[in-house]
Design an enzyme around this catalytic site. Sequence first.
Site, PDB file in Angstrom:
ATOM      1  N   SER A 127       0.787  -0.691  -0.249  1.00  0.00           N
ATOM      2  CA  SER A 127       0.452   0.261  -0.543  1.00  0.00           C
ATOM      3  C   SER A 127       1.142   1.565   0.026  1.00  0.00           C
ATOM      4  O   SER A 127       1.589   1.435  -0.931  1.00  0.00           O
ATOM      5  CB  SER A 127      -0.608  -0.608   1.342  1.00  0.00           C
ATOM      6  OG  SER A 127      -2.114   1.023   1.126  1.00  0.00           O
ATOM      7  N   ASP A 260      -9.516  -3.367  -6.184  1.00  0.00           N
ATOM      8  CA  ASP A 260      -9.363  -2.494  -4.747  1.00  0.00           C
ATOM      9  C   ASP A 260      -9.619  -1.413  -5.167  1.00  0.00           C
ATOM     10  O   ASP A 260      -9.265  -0.726  -6.777  1.00  0.00           O
ATOM     11  CB  ASP A 260      -7.732  -3.032  -5.454  1.00  0.00           C
ATOM     12  CG  ASP A 260      -7.112  -2.042  -4.047  1.00  0.00           C
ATOM     13  OD1 ASP A 260      -7.344  -1.360  -3.086  1.00  0.00           O
ATOM     14  OD2 ASP A 260      -5.205  -2.535  -4.035  1.00  0.00           O
ATOM     15  N   HIS A 289      -6.868  -6.246  -0.798  1.00  0.00           N
ATOM     16  CA  HIS A 289      -5.938  -4.935  -0.882  1.00  0.00           C
ATOM     17  C   HIS A 289      -5.185  -5.289   0.434  1.00  0.00           C
ATOM     18  O   HIS A 289      -3.750  -5.283   0.833  1.00  0.00           O
ATOM     19  CB  HIS A 289      -6.534  -3.355  -0.396  1.00  0.00           C
ATOM     20  CG  HIS A 289      -5.830  -2.272  -0.941  1.00  0.00           C
ATOM     21  ND1 HIS A 289      -4.481  -2.327  -1.785  1.00  0.00           N
ATOM     22  CD2 HIS A 289      -4.853  -1.790   0.704  1.00  0.00           C
ATOM     23  CE1 HIS A 289      -4.000  -1.037  -0.495  1.00  0.00           C
ATOM     24  NE2 HIS A 289      -4.062  -1.144   0.388  1.00  0.00           N
TER      25      HIS A 289
END
Length: 314
Positions: A127, A260, A289
């Site tokens: 991320s 996502d 995610h």
Amino acid sequence: MKPVYEFKHICAITTHILKFEPVAVSDFKNEFEHAKTLILIIPGNPGIIDYYEPFMETLFQRFQRQIPVWGLSHAGHVLPLPNVATQGASGVAIQDVHCLKGQVQHKVNFIQQHIPKDVKLVLIGHSIGAYIVLEIIKQVPDYNIVKGICLFPTIERMAISPHGIIITPIVRYLRWLLVPPIYMLSLIPKSFREQLLCWYFKGRKVHKSALTGTHHLFNWSAALNAMYMASDEMRLVTDSDTETISKNLHKLIFYYGANDNWCPLSYYQGMKELFPDGDILLCEEGVAHAFVLEHGPLMAEKVATWIECPMSEE
């Protein structure tokens, strides 16, 4: 081999570290007498390394427990209990270590102070950790970074992503309103909080480390630090750093989710168009995610196959 959790001072702030290592060592100076390769995990937000324990353990086992795997929590996202010892003292204080730029410098300083330049360094960012990985590669060009793996990478247009549109006003304008309820939850007995978390994760195959990690968010200061960092992410993560990506394309892998809401399919397609020769991959297993909650080992097996190439080539 059991995971080793410890707190160390980095940039004058207490930092939570998780390590899987081939041998037991007492300090950073002796870490690399037995290994010349290191896998370093940079988490997403919240940057609580506990969530990554199953992922890291599977990676460690995948390489026959011969390559150390370290993970570094974000500064201020895990606060030590009063009776927990903190080891060492390193670095000068960063003016605003909890903002995105400060968190990047926090990781850069850790690498510069604790990892020798001749060590083969594999960076794995999840991320916003992917954004930090790109920044590290740019800021420490003299290090032997052999691979940069960006999982579900939030490296562009965060604020206008489907989740970003919802989260941005909350973390930018309303985060202080969340402090009182978080503080009230922190006063509840731990046993009750554990029951609450078990109810929340009911029906999901989460590792116990996910429960431990979520407990850290019951500290209002840690939660506020995570929201402050998120607010900064929405402001600063706009255009992808195409220059850094282009210069290091041969060592980078980007892995996108098919559904996502932080980095939607159009972001993947845009990267494929910009870098047709790059390793820009799309998940075909339906992994979310927040893969660390339920699919850490699955992702570790996949990532291990990507790491094996540079390990054998160099």
